[in-house]
Design a protein around this motif. Structure first.
Motif, PDB file in Angstrom:
ATOM      1  N   MET A 104      31.303 -78.586  -9.674  1.00  0.00           N
ATOM      2  CA  MET A 104      32.459 -78.862  -9.077  1.00  0.00           C
ATOM      3  C   MET A 104      33.387 -77.548  -8.671  1.00  0.00           C
ATOM      4  N   ASP A 105      32.982 -76.676  -9.463  1.00  0.00           N
ATOM      5  CA  ASP A 105      33.715 -75.354  -9.158  1.00  0.00           C
ATOM      6  C   ASP A 105      33.082 -74.627  -7.888  1.00  0.00           C
ATOM      7  N   ASP A 106      31.868 -74.631  -7.891  1.00  0.00           N
ATOM      8  CA  ASP A 106      30.962 -74.310  -6.906  1.00  0.00           C
ATOM      9  C   ASP A 106      31.543 -75.121  -5.440  1.00  0.00           C
ATOM     10  N   LEU A 107      31.891 -76.425  -5.590  1.00  0.00           N
ATOM     11  CA  LEU A 107      32.151 -77.034  -4.451  1.00  0.00           C
ATOM     12  C   LEU A 107      33.583 -76.673  -3.962  1.00  0.00           C
ATOM     13  N   LEU A 108      34.575 -76.386  -5.006  1.00  0.00           N
ATOM     14  CA  LEU A 108      36.017 -75.986  -4.650  1.00  0.00           C
ATOM     15  C   LEU A 108      36.021 -74.563  -4.290  1.00  0.00           C
ATOM     16  N   ASN A 109      34.825 -73.829  -4.291  1.00  0.00           N
ATOM     17  CA  ASN A 109      34.984 -72.421  -3.873  1.00  0.00           C
ATOM     18  C   ASN A 109      34.482 -72.253  -2.370  1.00  0.00           C
ATOM     19  N   MET A 110      33.961 -73.243  -2.007  1.00  0.00           N
ATOM     20  CA  MET A 110      33.250 -73.465  -0.514  1.00  0.00           C
ATOM     21  C   MET A 110      34.407 -73.365   0.241  1.00  0.00           C
ATOM     22  N   PRO A 111      34.310 -72.257   1.243  1.00  0.00           N
ATOM     23  CA  PRO A 111      35.401 -72.266   2.416  1.00  0.00           C
ATOM     24  C   PRO A 111      35.771 -73.475   3.106  1.00  0.00           C
ATOM     25  N   SER A 112      34.512 -74.310   3.213  1.00  0.00           N
ATOM     26  CA  SER A 112      34.496 -75.647   4.074  1.00  0.00           C
ATOM     27  C   SER A 112      35.263 -76.686   3.235  1.00  0.00           C
ATOM     28  N   THR A 113      35.181 -76.630   1.883  1.00  0.00           N
ATOM     29  CA  THR A 113      35.886 -77.769   1.010  1.00  0.00           C
ATOM     30  C   THR A 113      37.493 -77.358   1.079  1.00  0.00           C
ATOM     31  N   GLN A 114      37.611 -76.092   0.919  1.00  0.00           N
ATOM     32  CA  GLN A 114      39.091 -75.509   0.780  1.00  0.00           C
ATOM     33  C   GLN A 114      39.647 -75.853   1.989  1.00  0.00           C
ATOM     34  N   GLN A 115      39.028 -75.736   3.142  1.00  0.00           N
ATOM     35  CA  GLN A 115      39.959 -75.993   4.408  1.00  0.00           C
ATOM     36  C   GLN A 115      40.174 -77.484   4.548  1.00  0.00           C
ATOM     37  N   VAL A 116      39.180 -78.111   4.442  1.00  0.00           N
ATOM     38  CA  VAL A 116      39.436 -79.751   4.557  1.00  0.00           C
ATOM     39  C   VAL A 116      40.454 -80.248   3.481  1.00  0.00           C
ATOM     40  N   LEU A 117      40.581 -79.504   2.277  1.00  0.00           N
ATOM     41  CA  LEU A 117      41.510 -80.266   1.172  1.00  0.00           C
ATOM     42  C   LEU A 117      42.889 -79.614   1.632  1.00  0.00           C
ATOM     43  N   SER A 118      42.997 -78.406   2.008  1.00  0.00           N
ATOM     44  CA  SER A 118      44.331 -77.994   2.649  1.00  0.00           C
ATOM     45  C   SER A 118      44.764 -78.582   3.512  1.00  0.00           C
ATOM     46  N   GLN A 119      44.096 -78.926   4.518  1.00  0.00           N
ATOM     47  CA  GLN A 119      44.358 -79.839   5.929  1.00  0.00           C
ATOM     48  C   GLN A 119      44.864 -81.099   5.525  1.00  0.00           C
ATOM     49  N   ASN A 120      44.476 -81.604   4.338  1.00  0.00           N
ATOM     50  CA  ASN A 120      44.850 -83.068   3.975  1.00  0.00           C
ATOM     51  C   ASN A 120      45.773 -82.992   2.526  1.00  0.00           C
ATOM     52  N   GLN A 121      46.431 -81.881   2.266  1.00  0.00           N
ATOM     53  CA  GLN A 121      46.951 -81.730   1.046  1.00  0.00           C
ATOM     54  C   GLN A 121      48.128 -82.890   0.733  1.00  0.00           C
ATOM     55  N   HIS A 122      48.550 -83.572   1.619  1.00  0.00           N
ATOM     56  CA  HIS A 122      49.482 -84.565   1.300  1.00  0.00           C
ATOM     57  C   HIS A 122      49.089 -85.907   0.886  1.00  0.00           C
ATOM     58  N   GLU A 123      47.844 -86.149   1.116  1.00  0.00           N
ATOM     59  CA  GLU A 123      47.309 -87.444   0.845  1.00  0.00           C
ATOM     60  C   GLU A 123      47.533 -87.962  -0.379  1.00  0.00           C
ATOM     61  N   LYS A 124      47.706 -89.162  -0.495  1.00  0.00           N
ATOM     62  CA  LYS A 124      48.036 -89.693  -1.969  1.00  0.00           C
ATOM     63  C   LYS A 124      46.850 -89.477  -2.968  1.00  0.00           C
ATOM     64  N   CYS A 125      45.632 -89.389  -2.611  1.00  0.00           N
ATOM     65  CA  CYS A 125      44.747 -89.287  -3.323  1.00  0.00           C
ATOM     66  C   CYS A 125      44.455 -87.981  -3.887  1.00  0.00           C
ATOM     67  N   ILE A 126      45.218 -86.981  -3.118  1.00  0.00           N
ATOM     68  CA  ILE A 126      45.120 -85.719  -3.888  1.00  0.00           C
ATOM     69  C   ILE A 126      46.001 -85.846  -5.117  1.00  0.00           C
ATOM     70  N   ASP A 127      47.333 -86.362  -4.933  1.00  0.00           N
ATOM     71  CA  ASP A 127      48.205 -86.351  -6.231  1.00  0.00           C
ATOM     72  C   ASP A 127      47.451 -87.114  -7.237  1.00  0.00           C
ATOM     73  N   GLN A 128      46.885 -88.243  -7.068  1.00  0.00           N
ATOM     74  CA  GLN A 128      46.183 -89.056  -7.995  1.00  0.00           C
ATOM     75  C   GLN A 128      45.075 -88.232  -8.882  1.00  0.00           C
ATOM     76  N   LEU A 129      44.463 -87.362  -8.110  1.00  0.00           N
ATOM     77  CA  LEU A 129      43.426 -86.393  -8.607  1.00  0.00           C
ATOM     78  C   LEU A 129      44.061 -85.317  -9.616  1.00  0.00           C
ATOM     79  N   LEU A 130      45.319 -84.845  -9.321  1.00  0.00           N
ATOM     80  CA  LEU A 130      45.920 -83.789  -9.928  1.00  0.00           C
ATOM     81  C   LEU A 130      46.597 -84.566 -11.280  1.00  0.00           C
ATOM     82  N   ASP A 131      46.936 -85.832 -11.049  1.00  0.00           N
ATOM     83  CA  ASP A 131      47.680 -86.487 -12.213  1.00  0.00           C
ATOM     84  C   ASP A 131      46.578 -86.785 -13.181  1.00  0.00           C
TER      85      ASP A 131
END
Length: 287
Positions: A59-86
């Motif tokens: 998972m750490d390797d996945l989150l360090n990938m530029p493509s993953t960081q870009q797609v998560l950053s572009q969709n940072q306001h999605e409800k599913c992101i908040d659910q993951l953090l909670d």
């Protein structure tokens, strides 16, 4: 303990995204690890926790990938992101609770070992045993509550469908959810281990001691020992001044202490991975 973790099947698309394949493989490896069934209860859980470490490394390797960081950053306001953090916050809390229990069990085990070494009579040992059983009962009660919460956690994950049409984003969120589910499942196994039955006979030491001296009852009669905690219960329950039985009690306490130390070590690594994963996700969406 069952040989498999009871985790629902991952609802993956017909073609997985290349960046998530490794995590999917690790999750499926954990779910289908038949070798776990040959181990004792604590060894089985240690194997699961060790698998979680590997999973979080992926998972750490996945989150360090530029493509993953870009797609998560572009969709940072999605409800599913908040659910993951909670979810990550609660898993951290629960992992911390588990670590605290490991420490407390070791303290009680050491107190029992000291009492058995002193051999100042049944009353002295009885006090330590009753104190231990009181702790076990309270731990069992709290562990059952946490098991219920973890089951609910499992049900909540993925309850809200992903509306985002970006295949990469959906694939990343899906596997991150499944990592949380696997974590919750293995924590359920751990708390099931900690909630092993505490016999009412064992809690009433004075009565048992009298009956045993009269040869009326055997504490292990028709009792199947399931894990290291129950093995210690059985050994303490049949404790007398007999040197051989005291030796058995000591041996089982040492075995339990070693098992708990192993679990504590694995939990420490998982705790660090949980913090790192949460920090990485927060850093990604804050940019």
């Amino acid at each position: 303990m069952a040989s498999k973790y009871h985790v629902r099947s991952i609802s993956l698309p017909s073609r997985s995204h290349p960046t998530t394949l490794r995590i999917e493989e690790e999750i499926n490896r954990l779910k289908t690890a038949e070798a776990i069934s040959q181990y004792s209860a604590s060894e089985s859980i240690c194997a699961g926790l060790s698998g979680l470490e590997d999973l979080y490394q992926c998972m750490d390797d996945l989150l360090n990938m530029p493509s993953t960081q870009q797609v998560l950053s572009q969709n940072q306001h999605e409800k599913c992101i908040d659910q993951l953090l909670d979810g990550s916050v609660r898993l951290l809390d629960i992992c911390g609770i588990a670590r605290d229990y490991m420490f407390q069990i070791k303290e009680h085990v050491q107190a029992l070992q000291s009492a058995l070494r002193r051999r100042k009579g049944d009353s002295s040992i009885e006090s330590s045993i009753l104190h231990y059983y009181s702790f076990r009962k309270e731990m069992k009660k709290q562990a059952k509550k946490l098991i219920t919460e973890l089951k609910q956690f499992d049900n909540k994950v993925g309850a809200s469908p992903l509306q985002n049409q970006d295949h990469h984003f959906s694939a990343v969120i899906r596997v991150l959810r499944e990592v949380n589910v696997m974590n919750a499942c293995i924590f359920q196994s751990l708390f099931s281990f900690l909630s092993a039955p505490v016999s009412s006979k064992q809690a009433k030491w004075s009565l048992v001691s009298k009956l045993m001296h009269k040869g009326v009852v055997s504490c292990e009669e028709k009792q199947e020992v399931v894990n290291e905690l129950e093995k210690v219960d059985a050994a303490l329950c049949k404790h007398t001044s007999d040197v051989d039985k005291i030796k058995i009690a000591h041996e089982r306490l040492v075995a339990l202490e070693n098992s708990i130390q192993g679990l504590e070590n694995r939990l420490e690594f998982v705790f660090r991975h949980l913090i790192k994963a949460r920090t990485s996700l927060l850093n990604i969406i804050s940019h």
